[in-house]
Design an enzyme around this catalytic site. Structure first.
Site, PDB file in Angstrom:
ATOM      1  N   GLU A   1       0.865  -1.178   0.000  1.00  0.00           N
ATOM      2  CA  GLU A   1       0.000   0.000   0.000  1.00  0.00           C
ATOM      3  C   GLU A   1       0.897   1.222   0.000  1.00  0.00           C
ATOM      4  O   GLU A   1       1.937   1.233   0.659  1.00  0.00           O
ATOM      5  CB  GLU A   1      -0.869   0.064   1.268  1.00  0.00           C
TER       6      GLU A   1
ATOM      7  N   TYR B   1       7.765   2.092  -7.658  1.00  0.00           N
ATOM      8  CA  TYR B   1       7.113   0.775  -7.741  1.00  0.00           C
ATOM      9  C   TYR B   1       6.708   0.452  -9.183  1.00  0.00           C
ATOM     10  O   TYR B   1       6.835  -0.685  -9.626  1.00  0.00           O
ATOM     11  CB  TYR B   1       5.889   0.720  -6.815  1.00  0.00           C
TER      12      TYR B   1
ATOM     13  N   ASN C   1       1.937   9.956  -2.867  1.00  0.00           N
ATOM     14  CA  ASN C   1       3.380   9.706  -2.782  1.00  0.00           C
ATOM     15  C   ASN C   1       3.931   9.376  -4.171  1.00  0.00           C
ATOM     16  O   ASN C   1       4.184   8.220  -4.521  1.00  0.00           O
ATOM     17  CB  ASN C   1       3.655   8.567  -1.797  1.00  0.00           C
TER      18      ASN C   1
END
Ligand SMILES: CC(C)(COP(=O)(O)OP(=O)(O)OC[C@H]1O[C@@H](n2cnc3c(N)ncnc32)[C@H](O)[C@@H]1OP(=O)(O)O)[C@@H](O)C(=O)NCCC(=O)NCCS
Length: 152
Positions: free
Chosen positions: A109, A121, A114
């Site tokens: 998560e 990611y 962000n």
């Protein structure tokens, strides 16, 4: 700049917690006790890695191994050392090591605001899979759920 990535040990707990306090100031950082539980008490279910430069911990990450899934708990890099591909290197090493142990997919998560972490990611092959509303209780921000290695 030589970066060593290795498994975190009991003796790293305080230094990791100090870095956590810097990286997640105002965002409910984990205590040294929480890291102790993860790294020492739950050693068999977790994998915590640290990135070290000249003996100083400049990054860390953790993952829980649950059946063939890896649940990532935290990833952080010292602000002084960001944008040097350290975050990328730690995640790559975590994926290599957990794959060897049978992990086939990884999830996490991340705060929807962000951008740095989401970009990291995505670069590592994670894809958005949904939203957990108000997941971050300290300010009510939503979490983006991401997965790698799973058919969505
Ligand atoms: C997110 C974080 C771990 C990234 O660590 P890092 O070591 O600086 O990241 P890397 O240098 O490995 O970056 C790899 C890629 O991620 C992306 N990225 C990283 N930081 C970025 C930023 N500030 N803005 C945009 N993209 C970014 C880029 O695609 C980058 O590749 P590139 O440099 O070739 O363009 C770091 O910013 C951090 O510790 N943030 C605070 C803690 C946090 O939010 N952790 C995640 C909680 S879920």
């Amino acid at each position: 700049m030589e970066v060593l990535i290795r498994r975190a040990e009991e003796g790293d707990v305080n230094e990791i917690a100090e870095l956590e306090a810097v990286c997640f100031k105002g965002e409910d950082p984990w205590s040294a006790g929480a890291f102790y539980n993860e790294i020492v008490e739950n050693h068999d279910q977790t994998l915590y890695l640290v990135a070290v430069i000249d003996g100083r911990i400049v990054g860390y990450m953790g993952v829980w191994r649950i059946l063939d899934e890896g649940h990532i708990t935290n990833v952080a890099v010292d602000p002084e050392f960001r944008r040097n591909h350290i975050g990328e290197a730690i995640i790559q090493e975590m994926i290599r090591l957990t794959s060897e142990g049978g992990t086939q997919s990884w999830t996490l998560e991340v705060r929807v605001d962000n951008e740095a972490a989401i970009k990291l990611y995505e670069k590592m092959g994670f894809k958005a899979a949904g939203i957990r509303p108000k997941y971050y209780e300290y300010d009510g921000t939503d979490a983006l759920i991401m997965w790698k290695g799973k058919e969505l």
